[in-house]
Design a protein around this motif. Structure first.
Motif, PDB file in Angstrom:
ATOM      1  N   ALA A 264       0.836  -1.208   0.000  1.00 51.97           N
ATOM      2  CA  ALA A 264       0.000   0.000   0.000  1.00 51.97           C
ATOM      3  C   ALA A 264       0.869   1.257   0.000  1.00 51.97           C
ATOM      4  CB  ALA A 264      -0.924  -0.003   1.204  1.00 51.97           C
ATOM      5  N   THR A 265       0.549   2.193  -0.882  1.00 55.92           N
ATOM      6  CA  THR A 265       1.340   3.426  -0.990  1.00 55.92           C
ATOM      7  C   THR A 265       1.012   4.412   0.127  1.00 55.92           C
ATOM      8  OG1 THR A 265      -0.313   4.318  -2.516  1.00 55.92           O
ATOM      9  CG2 THR A 265       1.590   3.198  -3.484  1.00 55.92           C
ATOM     10  N   ALA A 266      -0.144   4.271   0.730  1.00 53.05           N
ATOM     11  CA  ALA A 266      -0.518   5.107   1.872  1.00 53.05           C
ATOM     12  C   ALA A 266      -1.410   4.283   2.786  1.00 53.05           C
ATOM     13  CB  ALA A 266      -1.241   6.370   1.408  1.00 53.05           C
ATOM     14  N   PHE A 267      -1.247   4.460   4.093  1.00 50.14           N
ATOM     15  CA  PHE A 267      -1.993   3.662   5.064  1.00 50.14           C
ATOM     16  C   PHE A 267      -2.340   4.530   6.270  1.00 50.14           C
ATOM     17  CE2 PHE A 267      -2.067   0.873   8.843  1.00 50.14           C
ATOM     18  CZ  PHE A 267      -3.065  -0.016   8.471  1.00 50.14           C
ATOM     19  N   TYR A 268      -3.602   4.466   6.675  1.00 48.50           N
ATOM     20  CA  TYR A 268      -4.091   5.223   7.837  1.00 48.50           C
ATOM     21  C   TYR A 268      -4.833   4.270   8.760  1.00 48.50           C
ATOM     22  CZ  TYR A 268      -7.256   8.312  10.491  1.00 48.50           C
ATOM     23  OH  TYR A 268      -7.964   8.931  11.483  1.00 48.50           O
ATOM     24  N   PHE A 269      -4.582   4.392  10.050  1.00 52.10           N
ATOM     25  CA  PHE A 269      -5.238   3.530  11.042  1.00 52.10           C
ATOM     26  C   PHE A 269      -5.427   4.350  12.310  1.00 52.10           C
ATOM     27  CE2 PHE A 269      -5.434   0.596  14.542  1.00 52.10           C
ATOM     28  CZ  PHE A 269      -5.966  -0.594  14.064  1.00 52.10           C
ATOM     29  N   ASP A 270      -6.652   4.353  12.841  1.00 54.36           N
ATOM     30  CA  ASP A 270      -6.867   5.096  14.081  1.00 54.36           C
ATOM     31  C   ASP A 270      -8.159   4.628  14.738  1.00 54.36           C
ATOM     32  OD1 ASP A 270      -6.306   6.838  16.131  1.00 54.36           O
ATOM     33  OD2 ASP A 270      -6.088   8.586  14.832  1.00 54.36           O
ATOM     34  N   SER A 271      -8.241   4.897  16.025  1.00 56.97           N
ATOM     35  CA  SER A 271      -9.471   4.624  16.750  1.00 56.97           C
ATOM     36  C   SER A 271     -10.522   5.668  16.383  1.00 56.97           C
ATOM     37  CB  SER A 271      -9.220   4.665  18.257  1.00 56.97           C
ATOM     38  OG  SER A 271      -8.781   5.945  18.644  1.00 56.97           O
ATOM     39  N   ILE A 272     -11.782   5.285  16.476  1.00 61.89           N
ATOM     40  CA  ILE A 272     -12.865   6.250  16.333  1.00 61.89           C
ATOM     41  C   ILE A 272     -13.107   6.807  17.729  1.00 61.89           C
ATOM     42  CG2 ILE A 272     -15.264   6.593  15.658  1.00 61.89           C
ATOM     43  CD1 ILE A 272     -14.932   4.507  13.546  1.00 61.89           C
ATOM     44  N   THR A 273     -12.500   7.942  17.951  1.00 62.87           N
ATOM     45  CA  THR A 273     -12.401   8.537  19.281  1.00 62.87           C
ATOM     46  C   THR A 273     -12.961   9.946  19.271  1.00 62.87           C
ATOM     47  OG1 THR A 273     -10.472   7.227  19.905  1.00 62.87           O
ATOM     48  CG2 THR A 273     -10.750   9.329  21.023  1.00 62.87           C
ATOM     49  N   GLN A 274     -13.697  10.286  20.309  1.00 60.27           N
ATOM     50  CA  GLN A 274     -14.178  11.643  20.498  1.00 60.27           C
ATOM     51  C   GLN A 274     -13.268  12.404  21.438  1.00 60.27           C
ATOM     52  OE1 GLN A 274     -18.167  11.708  22.034  1.00 60.27           O
ATOM     53  NE2 GLN A 274     -19.090  11.395  20.014  1.00 60.27           N
ATOM     54  N   LEU A 275     -13.227  13.706  21.222  1.00 57.63           N
ATOM     55  CA  LEU A 275     -12.595  14.595  22.202  1.00 57.63           C
ATOM     56  C   LEU A 275     -13.690  15.305  22.974  1.00 57.63           C
ATOM     57  CD1 LEU A 275      -9.635  16.152  20.238  1.00 57.63           C
ATOM     58  CD2 LEU A 275      -9.512  14.571  22.148  1.00 57.63           C
ATOM     59  N   ARG A 276     -13.630  15.221  24.289  1.00 59.03           N
ATOM     60  CA  ARG A 276     -14.651  15.836  25.136  1.00 59.03           C
ATOM     61  C   ARG A 276     -13.971  16.818  26.089  1.00 59.03           C
ATOM     62  NH1 ARG A 276     -17.872  10.139  26.418  1.00 59.03           N
ATOM     63  NH2 ARG A 276     -18.502   9.740  24.247  1.00 59.03           N
ATOM     64  N   MET A 277     -13.912  18.060  25.632  1.00 56.85           N
ATOM     65  CA  MET A 277     -13.287  19.128  26.412  1.00 56.85           C
ATOM     66  C   MET A 277     -14.363  20.122  26.838  1.00 56.85           C
ATOM     67  SD  MET A 277      -9.872  19.836  24.084  1.00 56.85           S
ATOM     68  CE  MET A 277      -9.007  20.717  25.396  1.00 56.85           C
ATOM     69  N   ASP A 278     -14.204  20.696  28.022  1.00 59.98           N
ATOM     70  CA  ASP A 278     -15.145  21.705  28.508  1.00 59.98           C
ATOM     71  C   ASP A 278     -14.885  23.065  27.869  1.00 59.98           C
ATOM     72  OD1 ASP A 278     -16.374  19.861  30.192  1.00 59.98           O
ATOM     73  OD2 ASP A 278     -14.958  20.268  31.818  1.00 59.98           O
ATOM     74  N   THR A 279     -13.661  23.299  27.471  1.00 61.67           N
ATOM     75  CA  THR A 279     -13.297  24.549  26.804  1.00 61.67           C
ATOM     76  C   THR A 279     -12.209  24.264  25.790  1.00 61.67           C
ATOM     77  OG1 THR A 279     -12.463  26.806  27.106  1.00 61.67           O
ATOM     78  CG2 THR A 279     -11.592  25.121  28.588  1.00 61.67           C
ATOM     79  N   TRP A 280     -12.177  25.063  24.714  1.00 64.08           N
ATOM     80  CA  TRP A 280     -11.163  24.877  23.669  1.00 64.08           C
ATOM     81  C   TRP A 280     -10.180  26.025  23.664  1.00 64.08           C
ATOM     82  CZ3 TRP A 280     -16.427  24.940  21.426  1.00 64.08           C
ATOM     83  CH2 TRP A 280     -17.075  23.721  21.649  1.00 64.08           C
ATOM     84  N   SER A 281     -10.209  26.851  24.695  1.00 68.00           N
ATOM     85  CA  SER A 281      -9.335  28.022  24.731  1.00 68.00           C
ATOM     86  C   SER A 281      -8.697  28.171  26.099  1.00 68.00           C
ATOM     87  CB  SER A 281     -10.125  29.296  24.401  1.00 68.00           C
ATOM     88  OG  SER A 281     -10.832  29.158  23.185  1.00 68.00           O
ATOM     89  N   ARG A 282      -7.465  28.626  26.106  1.00 59.87           N
ATOM     90  CA  ARG A 282      -6.762  28.937  27.353  1.00 59.87           C
ATOM     91  C   ARG A 282      -5.797  30.080  27.078  1.00 59.87           C
ATOM     92  NH1 ARG A 282      -4.707  24.000  30.792  1.00 59.87           N
ATOM     93  NH2 ARG A 282      -6.980  23.905  31.076  1.00 59.87           N
ATOM     94  N   GLY A 283      -6.044  31.216  27.721  1.00 59.02           N
ATOM     95  CA  GLY A 283      -5.198  32.373  27.480  1.00 59.02           C
ATOM     96  C   GLY A 283      -5.261  32.804  26.030  1.00 59.02           C
ATOM     97  N   ARG A 284      -4.112  32.899  25.393  1.00 58.48           N
ATOM     98  CA  ARG A 284      -4.022  33.340  24.000  1.00 58.48           C
ATOM     99  C   ARG A 284      -4.009  32.173  23.014  1.00 58.48           C
ATOM    100  NH1 ARG A 284      -2.200  38.622  23.030  1.00 58.48           N
ATOM    101  NH2 ARG A 284      -2.010  39.870  24.922  1.00 58.48           N
ATOM    102  N   VAL A 285      -4.369  30.996  23.469  1.00 58.11           N
ATOM    103  CA  VAL A 285      -4.355  29.792  22.623  1.00 58.11           C
ATOM    104  C   VAL A 285      -5.767  29.221  22.523  1.00 58.11           C
ATOM    105  CG1 VAL A 285      -3.422  27.465  22.335  1.00 58.11           C
ATOM    106  CG2 VAL A 285      -1.981  29.283  23.310  1.00 58.11           C
ATOM    107  N   SER A 286      -6.156  28.833  21.325  1.00 63.26           N
ATOM    108  CA  SER A 286      -7.434  28.161  21.133  1.00 63.26           C
ATOM    109  C   SER A 286      -7.253  26.995  20.164  1.00 63.26           C
ATOM    110  CB  SER A 286      -8.493  29.135  20.607  1.00 63.26           C
ATOM    111  OG  SER A 286      -9.780  28.554  20.656  1.00 63.26           O
ATOM    112  N   LEU A 287      -8.294  26.170  20.056  1.00 62.85           N
ATOM    113  CA  LEU A 287      -8.264  24.984  19.211  1.00 62.85           C
ATOM    114  C   LEU A 287      -9.409  25.042  18.217  1.00 62.85           C
ATOM    115  CD1 LEU A 287      -7.750  22.334  22.045  1.00 62.85           C
ATOM    116  CD2 LEU A 287      -5.962  23.315  20.584  1.00 62.85           C
TER     117      LEU A 287
END
Length: 413
Positions: A264-287
């Motif tokens: 295979a020339t490219a391969f991807y594998f990962d869990s089907i996972t959720q991110l559960r955060m109460d906030t996506w920002s802290r100070g001058r950084v956000s997601l």
């Protein structure tokens, strides 16, 4: 005002597009040595994301690169019977506006739309973030340290920025019971407008081509009894696990997991996972995007959510005149309901897509027949794809933001 974005897949370039048009100076740093052009896997853009793509003037380019998949054709492992579904009918059940496109094709379109206005730095990654009253000092693996006013992590489920600012992924990740693998293979089945495969209890395999692909993609979804032990960069271990989970499955699976997996020339594998955060920002950084609120790859509409989230974050920064103390909370309020509903839907979608028993497998194949043979409104009601299902995307309405940033006094551009 200087803003650093980590990640050049989808959320990052969408964010860069809008921020530069609002008058911000934007730098995008990407770990990969160059823009990914291996094709990636197919992703969905639903109505709210396509509306934003329209506003960016990119709808024509996106439509021109759609995969062109018109039919889904699957064998049931239970009885070896074929089941065929017209994709157009399914999409009318799901959304009033939808485009399927390869992830890397979308990334290339977004990059071309932003590369002249934003600075892109490939082959580098953030190593530390130190915030003070005036900004953020950023160090890199290769480049020299630089200062920015704000930093946005748009670097995916395994976000480096999130780890540096919010702590380890394990604090926020919730496995929702399944795994996804995708690999690039020769199109030996001659597929162009069709995805074909086999589905069984706790596992399914599909292969599809594309209107603009010389090769094909093989997709594996499976549900093991417990989480698997592997590192997300250990490809050899991932391939071993994939072979174990699909041992004994018929159709084309022995070939796919034999010679095709080996080369295979490219391969991807990962869990089907959720991110559960109460906030996506802290100070001058956000997601933004999967870095902050991935509902689950392949099951929660994460690409559409990433496009909407990036658009809203840029818009709230513009509306607040660059004041992150106002913009970040407003951003979280604006997309919070969309994020929560996507999470809820993703959990149920993972169960439906990967049948947990013979009864669930029969229900899945019955649902395919239903979508093919009854009027769209009836199919929506009977298959559970109404407002609480995938049509949740069509219910999202995005704000119109000012077309140009008016910087706050004392903030340099």
């Amino acid at each position: 005002m200087r803003i650093l974005i980590s990640g050049a897949s989808v959320a990052g370039p969408v964010l860069a597009y809008w921020l530069t048009r609002y008058g911000f100076a934007v730098t995008v740093v990407e770990r990969a040595p160059a823009l990914r052009k291996a094709g990636g896997h197919a992703i969905d853009l639903f109505r709210p994301a396509m509306d934003i793509v329209d506003r960016m003037g990119l709808a024509g380019a996106v439509q021109a690169r759609r995969t062109g998949t018109e039919w889904l054709s699957f064998l049931s492992e239970n009885d070896n019977r074929p089941h065929t579904l017209e994709v157009g009918r399914l999409m009318r059940v799901v959304s009033d506006r939808h485009v399927e496109i390869m992830r890397d094709d979308l990334g290339e379109i977004l990059y071309e739309a932003t590369r002249h206005d934003a600075e892109y730095v490939f082959g580098d990654s953030i190593t530390s973030l130190t915030e003070d009253a005036d900004g953020v000092e950023v160090t890199f693996e290769r480049g020299q340290a630089r200062r920015f006013d704000l930093v946005i992590g748009a670097d995916g489920l395994h976000s480096n920025v999130r780890r540096l600012v919010f702590g380890p992924e394990s604090r926020y990740a919730a496995w929702i019971g399944a795994y996804l693998a995708v690999m690039s293979i020769p199109n030996y089945l001659g597929l162009r407008d069709r995805m074909t495969g086999v589905t069984g209890v706790n596992r399914m395999v599909g292969v599809y081509g594309g209107a603009h692909l010389d090769d094909a993609r093989a997709v594996f979804l499976f549900r093991p009894p417990a989480e698997l032990d592997y590192h997300h960069r250990d490809v050899a271990r991932q391939k071993e696990l994939l072979r174990q989970q699909f041992a004994g499955m018929g159709w084309e699976v022995p070939r796919l997991l034999g010679e095709e997996l080996d080369r295979a020339t490219a391969f991807y594998f990962d869990s089907i996972t959720q991110l559960r955060m109460d906030t996506w920002s802290r100070g001058r950084v956000s997601l933004a995007g999967d870095a902050g609120y991935c509902p689950g790859p392949a099951v929660g509409g994460s690409t559409s959510l990433a496009v909407v989230g990036a658009y809203v974050l840029a818009g709230e920064l513009a509306e607040a005149g660059g004041d992150h103390t106002r913009a970040f909370p407003a951003y979280e309020r604006e997309i919070g309901d969309y994020v929560r509903r996507s999470r809820t839907f993703a959990v149920s979608a993972a169960k439906r897509l990967i049948p947990t028993g013979p009864g669930a497998l029969r229900t899945l194949t019955w649902g395919m027949w239903l979508v093919n043979h009854v009027p769209t409104p009836v199919a929506r009601a009977l298959t559970g794809m109404g407002a609480r299902g995938l049509r949740l995307h069509d219910e999202v309405r995005t704000k119109d933001y000012p077309r140009r940033l008016t910087p706050r006094a004392g903030v340099s551009g």
